[in-house]
Design a protein around this motif. Structure first.
Motif, PDB file in Angstrom:
ATOM      1  N   ILE A 633       0.834  -1.207   0.000  1.00 19.22           N
ATOM      2  CA  ILE A 633       0.000   0.000   0.000  1.00 19.22           C
ATOM      3  C   ILE A 633       0.866   1.252   0.000  1.00 19.22           C
ATOM      4  O   ILE A 633       0.548   2.255  -0.655  1.00 19.22           O
ATOM      5  CB  ILE A 633      -0.944  -0.018   1.220  1.00 19.22           C
ATOM      6  CG1 ILE A 633      -2.030  -1.078   1.014  1.00 19.22           C
ATOM      7  CG2 ILE A 633      -1.590   1.349   1.436  1.00 19.22           C
ATOM      8  CD1 ILE A 633      -2.921  -1.268   2.201  1.00 19.22           C
ATOM      9  N   LYS A 634       1.989   1.201   0.725  1.00 17.53           N
ATOM     10  CA  LYS A 634       2.862   2.376   0.791  1.00 17.53           C
ATOM     11  C   LYS A 634       3.355   2.791  -0.588  1.00 17.53           C
ATOM     12  O   LYS A 634       3.530   3.977  -0.871  1.00 17.53           O
ATOM     13  CB  LYS A 634       4.061   2.076   1.700  1.00 17.53           C
ATOM     14  CG  LYS A 634       3.690   1.897   3.169  1.00 17.53           C
ATOM     15  CD  LYS A 634       4.932   1.579   3.996  1.00 17.53           C
ATOM     16  CE  LYS A 634       4.560   1.358   5.462  1.00 17.53           C
ATOM     17  NZ  LYS A 634       5.756   1.001   6.274  1.00 17.53           N
ATOM     18  N   SER A 635       3.557   1.807  -1.474  1.00 13.69           N
ATOM     19  CA  SER A 635       4.069   2.125  -2.810  1.00 13.69           C
ATOM     20  C   SER A 635       3.017   2.762  -3.704  1.00 13.69           C
ATOM     21  O   SER A 635       3.321   3.206  -4.812  1.00 13.69           O
ATOM     22  CB  SER A 635       4.599   0.851  -3.476  1.00 13.69           C
ATOM     23  OG  SER A 635       3.533  -0.058  -3.740  1.00 13.69           O
ATOM     24  N   LEU A 636       1.765   2.802  -3.248  1.00 12.78           N
ATOM     25  CA  LEU A 636       0.679   3.349  -4.069  1.00 12.78           C
ATOM     26  C   LEU A 636       0.278   4.761  -3.670  1.00 12.78           C
ATOM     27  O   LEU A 636      -0.627   5.340  -4.274  1.00 12.78           O
ATOM     28  CB  LEU A 636      -0.560   2.440  -3.971  1.00 12.78           C
ATOM     29  CG  LEU A 636      -0.410   1.016  -4.496  1.00 12.78           C
ATOM     30  CD1 LEU A 636      -1.690   0.238  -4.271  1.00 12.78           C
ATOM     31  CD2 LEU A 636      -0.048   0.999  -5.967  1.00 12.78           C
ATOM     32  N   LYS A 637       0.930   5.308  -2.664  1.00 12.82           N
ATOM     33  CA  LYS A 637       0.499   6.622  -2.164  1.00 12.82           C
ATOM     34  C   LYS A 637       0.813   7.746  -3.136  1.00 12.82           C
ATOM     35  O   LYS A 637       0.053   8.697  -3.264  1.00 12.82           O
ATOM     36  CB  LYS A 637       1.136   6.889  -0.795  1.00 12.82           C
ATOM     37  CG  LYS A 637       0.563   6.005   0.306  1.00 12.82           C
ATOM     38  CD  LYS A 637       1.134   6.361   1.670  1.00 12.82           C
ATOM     39  CE  LYS A 637       0.498   5.496   2.759  1.00 12.82           C
ATOM     40  NZ  LYS A 637       1.042   5.828   4.098  1.00 12.82           N
ATOM     41  N   GLU A 638       1.944   7.661  -3.815  1.00  7.65           N
ATOM     42  CA  GLU A 638       2.327   8.703  -4.757  1.00  7.65           C
ATOM     43  C   GLU A 638       2.074   8.205  -6.173  1.00  7.65           C
ATOM     44  O   GLU A 638       2.787   7.337  -6.668  1.00  7.65           O
ATOM     45  CB  GLU A 638       3.806   9.071  -4.572  1.00  7.65           C
ATOM     46  CG  GLU A 638       4.133   9.629  -3.192  1.00  7.65           C
ATOM     47  CD  GLU A 638       3.412  10.941  -2.917  1.00  7.65           C
ATOM     48  OE1 GLU A 638       3.154  11.699  -3.886  1.00  7.65           O
ATOM     49  OE2 GLU A 638       3.102  11.201  -1.741  1.00  7.65           O
ATOM     50  N   VAL A 639       1.057   8.754  -6.813  1.00  4.97           N
ATOM     51  CA  VAL A 639       0.711   8.342  -8.175  1.00  4.97           C
ATOM     52  C   VAL A 639       0.869   9.537  -9.104  1.00  4.97           C
ATOM     53  O   VAL A 639       0.413  10.641  -8.789  1.00  4.97           O
ATOM     54  CB  VAL A 639      -0.741   7.820  -8.258  1.00  4.97           C
ATOM     55  CG1 VAL A 639      -0.980   7.153  -9.614  1.00  4.97           C
ATOM     56  CG2 VAL A 639      -1.030   6.860  -7.139  1.00  4.97           C
ATOM     57  N   ASN A 640       1.502   9.309 -10.245  1.00  4.56           N
ATOM     58  CA  ASN A 640       1.638  10.366 -11.240  1.00  4.56           C
ATOM     59  C   ASN A 640       1.644   9.745 -12.628  1.00  4.56           C
ATOM     60  O   ASN A 640       1.557   8.519 -12.778  1.00  4.56           O
ATOM     61  CB  ASN A 640       2.907  11.194 -10.994  1.00  4.56           C
ATOM     62  CG  ASN A 640       4.148  10.320 -10.866  1.00  4.56           C
ATOM     63  OD1 ASN A 640       4.424   9.494 -11.743  1.00  4.56           O
ATOM     64  ND2 ASN A 640       4.886  10.470  -9.764  1.00  4.56           N
ATOM     65  N   THR A 641       1.758  10.577 -13.625  1.00  4.55           N
ATOM     66  CA  THR A 641       1.722  10.089 -15.007  1.00  4.55           C
ATOM     67  C   THR A 641       2.845   9.101 -15.284  1.00  4.55           C
ATOM     68  O   THR A 641       2.655   8.100 -15.978  1.00  4.55           O
ATOM     69  CB  THR A 641       1.821  11.270 -15.990  1.00  4.55           C
ATOM     70  OG1 THR A 641       0.760  12.195 -15.714  1.00  4.55           O
ATOM     71  CG2 THR A 641       1.699  10.792 -17.426  1.00  4.55           C
ATOM     72  N   ALA A 642       4.005   9.344 -14.713  1.00  5.41           N
ATOM     73  CA  ALA A 642       5.169   8.506 -15.003  1.00  5.41           C
ATOM     74  C   ALA A 642       5.014   7.083 -14.465  1.00  5.41           C
ATOM     75  O   ALA A 642       5.483   6.127 -15.083  1.00  5.41           O
ATOM     76  CB  ALA A 642       6.428   9.150 -14.426  1.00  5.41           C
ATOM     77  N   ASN A 643       4.377   6.932 -13.295  1.00  6.95           N
ATOM     78  CA  ASN A 643       4.289   5.596 -12.704  1.00  6.95           C
ATOM     79  C   ASN A 643       2.892   4.987 -12.793  1.00  6.95           C
ATOM     80  O   ASN A 643       2.580   4.015 -12.113  1.00  6.95           O
ATOM     81  CB  ASN A 643       4.759   5.623 -11.241  1.00  6.95           C
ATOM     82  CG  ASN A 643       3.861   6.474 -10.355  1.00  6.95           C
ATOM     83  OD1 ASN A 643       2.744   6.839 -10.711  1.00  6.95           O
ATOM     84  ND2 ASN A 643       4.364   6.795  -9.164  1.00  6.95           N
TER      85      ASN A 643
END
Length: 782
Positions: A633-643
């Motif tokens: 879940i921690k890896s999903l907190k920052e979402v942007n176009t690149a990822n």
């Protein structure tokens, strides 16, 4: 032009009042193009409108209308405005050329004509015309493909939306039937609900996937079936359409009808359901009548009728609104609903009869209709079926059917859990990047007593098959994994390792991507079978029997054979071994009833059924979800176009994990985010990601709180024993899940005065399936 295929040639209209000019240009161009000629401006306009040439060569000086005026008329017309026009003229002033270009001329050819210049310029413009035409055709094809893809996505979504409530209908009805205690009438009604749900679930994908129907991919799968059971299931599902209308339902079954047939009973039920439901919908009073009989196909026009092949004849008669003679002609067309004004209150897609006719044709049968507008209709279907029994339906069975009291030997009568045969000789490998999914799979496979190894990447699976430390009987391969997906990993195993073992080991696609057509796609990519998540335990059992079971080995192990029935493990007494049954005979550390009440957002009953009633396995899976989901879940907190693309892969895994433990609401939220991420809809992801993460975090925390209760008091020793650590290291080197679990249980059975950090590190990494890290750590310490 005689003898040439004019349909494949471009056409050129030549306009000139001089006969010699027309003949000269015709001789130059005729071998390549279809030549049309006009001697006046008026006839040129008419010919251009009627024949739409690909190019016009237009003279300027003509007696009736000059070429500039003709050009103006052609360019203003919606019909001819797109046709390129080349001015052919003896005029050489710049003003004339400027005027022609301003009116829309494409080019000028000056007289006297140079044959090569004429050929080159005409060829250039014809080439441009053909390129534009090809591009337009390509765009049309792309638009059609896009529309077809959108339609497929829509029907796939519709299929999913329909399966969700159907699963609830079937699951809840089965739970009610399993608990027992129902009155006869109540049990009968629940069985009808379950039967209707089973029938709908079996056909909904094919009905909703219109693209599959249009492409002719709908399959007829003949099996031996019980005729009375098929009729009963049909009636049970259709009688609900009767509602409270004053409509009598009449059933007539000929006494010459065989008790068992060989054919596609699912499709036959679908045909009858379509016809009967229509009859009830369009009949406000009077009667609906179903007649079933048989005729010997040898009396038909076919002199080569197959032995035992007879015509199953079914007719549906109603006293409804009927069909006009004009509408009968288009009755079986797609999306047609007769007399829309009269039927405006009747719900339906209008697809039923077209699908019915298609299936009848696929089975080599026929369908006809006889109707009188305002009085009713009779639909008659003849289907060639192979008699699978010399016996006919018994008179008492016919009476029971007509009285709606017929019962088949359904799974709910004497309901019992799945019966398994164990395969202690087998080794299987599960590959999935989501730890909870691995634990769900392990839990479902444990009763088979196989060696179960797990890996979390496609590359690791390739390495394991190349090294052959363990020879596996089968691999369960996830599809969507980061870095390398399951399809690419399978391709490398099949094509690049080069051993017979790698080329032939059964690989089963293990994926949540259960859209129609995916199974065919996986089979074409080197997989032997396909099973979708969440896993249907019966389908899993069938796959194991087909691809893992080795009956030759079992013959040599007959004295040790174990059969798992109804949740219990039963051993042959000749082995002298005592084993624990599948029922709970030790503490799971929690009160089951309190557990079911405490976990909000989980369907405990459904999840327990998935693991064949084994509470111990269920708790292990729940613990795995709680511990392994939080770092993801921690890896999903920052979402942007690149990822965003990587986000889609990770959220796909969490979706499977949620549904693996029957957290359906969280699974549905994850699916919506996955679809949005795949479509590049960053706004939707940003708007909904936080709520999803909060919901899953809350669920994991709730599970943590529950599992932290009632801690067991453990004996205390100095530090982990060397022999246990060596056992754990060797098991990790071989990815041997059962041995790793056994070693970790030995380690976790004690509290330690020293090396507490090592034990906690081992527990965390074992949960994360970081087996090579554990092996390396232990080797560095010992």
């Amino acid at each position: 032009m005689a003898g040439m295929d004019t349909a494949k040639r471009n056409s050129v209209l030549v306009v000139d009042d001089e006969k010699l000019n027309l003949e000269f240009l015709n001789n130059i161009l005729n071998p390549e193009y279809l030549i049309l000629t006009a001697k006046s401006g008026t006839s040129a306009i008419d010919i251009a409108r009627d024949y739409l040439p690909d190019l016009v060569l237009l003279d300027v000086i003509m007696p009736d209308i000059n070429g500039f005026d003709v050009l103006a008329v052609l360019k203003k017309s919606e019909i001819t405005g797109h046709i390129p026009v080349i001015i052919i003229t003896g005029l050489e002033s710049a003003e004339d050329e400027e005027k022609g270009l301003s009116l829309g001329a494409s080019d000028f050819i000056h007289k006297p004509f140079n044959p090569e210049i004429v050929r080159s310029r005409v060829r250039n413009f014809i080439q441009i015309v053909n390129q534009i035409r090809a591009l337009e055709q390509f765009n049309k094809i792309q638009a059609a493909l896009a529309a077809a893809e959108e339609k497929s996505k829509f029907f796939a979504k519709m299929s999913h939306e329909m399966r969700t409530p159907l699963n609830a209908v079937i699951g809840l009805s089965e739970m009610i039937l399993e608990t027992g205690g129902l009155s006869g009438e109540a049990r009968d009604n629940v069985e009808k609900i379950s039967s209707a749900g089973d029938s709908l679930l079996g056909i909904v994908n094919d009905i909703l996937d219109i693209s599959k129907i249009e492409e002719g991919k709908l399959e007829i799968i003949p099996v031996e079936y019980d005729t009375a059971g098929m009729i009963n299931d049909t009636i049970s599902q259709c009688i609900i359409h009767k509602r409270d209308e004053p409509v009598e339902f009449i059933l007539n079954i000929s006494d010459n009808t065989p008790s068992r047939f060989f054919g596609d009973d699912i499709r036959i039920k679908q045909i009858l359901i379509n016809l009967l439901s229509n009859a009830f919908k369009y009949t406000k009073e009077g009667s609906v009548e179903l007649n079933v009989s048989c005729t010997d196909q040898k009396t038909a026009s076919d002199d080569h009728a197959e032995e035992n092949l007879i015509n199953l004849v079914v007719s549906v008669r109603d006293t409804g609104i009927g069909i006009s003679r004009e509408n009968v002609k288009i009755l079986f067309s797609d999306y047609s609903q007769m007399d829309l004004m009269a039927n405006r209150e009747i719900k339906g897609t209008g697809l039923g009869l077209s699908i019915t006719k298609m299936m009848v044709n696929m089975m080599g049968g026929s369908i006809s209709v006889d109707s009188e507008y305002g009085k009713g209709s009779v639909f008659t279907v003849k289907l060639p079926q192979k008699a699978a029994s010399a016996k006919t339906i018994e008179p008492e069975v016919i009476r029971s059917l007509k009285d709606f009291h017929y019962h088949t030997n359904k799974k709910h009568h004497g309901f019992s859990r799945l019966t398994r045969v164990t395969y202690p000789y087998a080794n299987v490998l599960i590959v999935d990047d989501v730890i909870t999914n691995l634990d769900v799979a392990i839990g479902m496979l444990k009763p088979y007593r196989m060696r179960i190894d797990t890996l979390i990447s496609g590359q690791a699976a390739i390495d394991a098959i190349r090294e052959e430390k363990i020879k596996y009987n089968a691999i369960f391969m996830d599809h969507m994994m980061p870095i390398m997906d399951g399809i690419e990993a399978t391709r490398i195993i099949r094509e690049e390792i080069g051993t017979e073992y790698a080329k032939n080991i059964p690989i089963i696609a293990f994926t949540a991507n259960a859209l129609p057509g995916n199974e065919e796609m996986f089979l074409s990519k080197g997989f032997q079978a396909f099973i979708s998540k969440p896993v249907d335990i019966k389908k899993l059992d069938l796959i194991l029997k087909q691809w893992v079971r080795n009956e030759e080995i079992e013959k040599t192990m007959a004295d040790q054979q174990i059969v798992v029935t109804g949740g219990e493990t039963i051993f042959d007494n000749r082995t002298g071994n005592e084993r624990r049954s599948g029922k709970k005979d030790r503490r799971i550390g929690l009160d089951r009833r309190a557990l079911a009440e405490k976990i909000d957002g989980l369907d405990i009953a459904k999840c327990l059924d998935r693991f064949n009633g084994d509470w111990v396995v269920l708790m292990q899976v729940m613990k795995s979800f709680a511990s392994n989901t939080k770092p993801v879940i921690k890896s999903l907190k920052e979402v942007n176009t690149a990822n965003l693309a990587n986000y889609a892969i990770i959220i796909h895994g969490i979706k499977s994990a949620c549904r693996g433990i029957c957290a359906e609401d969280a699974g549905n939220m994850a699916e919506a985010l996955e679809l949005a991420a795949k479509d590049g809809n960053l706004k939707f992801v940003l708007d909904n990601n936080t709520a999803f993460l909060e919901a899953v975090t809350k669920l994991a925390a709730c599970l943590d709180d529950i599992f932290s209760e009632d801690p067991e008091e453990k004996p205390i020793i100095n530090k982990p024993r060397r022999e246990v650590l060596l056992k754990l290291r060797d098991a990790c080197n071989q990815f041997a899940v059962n041995e790793i679990e056994a070693a970790m249980k030995e380690i976790e059975a004690f509290d330690y005065e020293e090396d507490k950090n090592l034990v906690s590190w081992l527990c965390e990494n074992a949960a994360q399936k970081n087996y090579m890290d554990i092996a390396g750590k232990i080797s560095s310490l010992l």
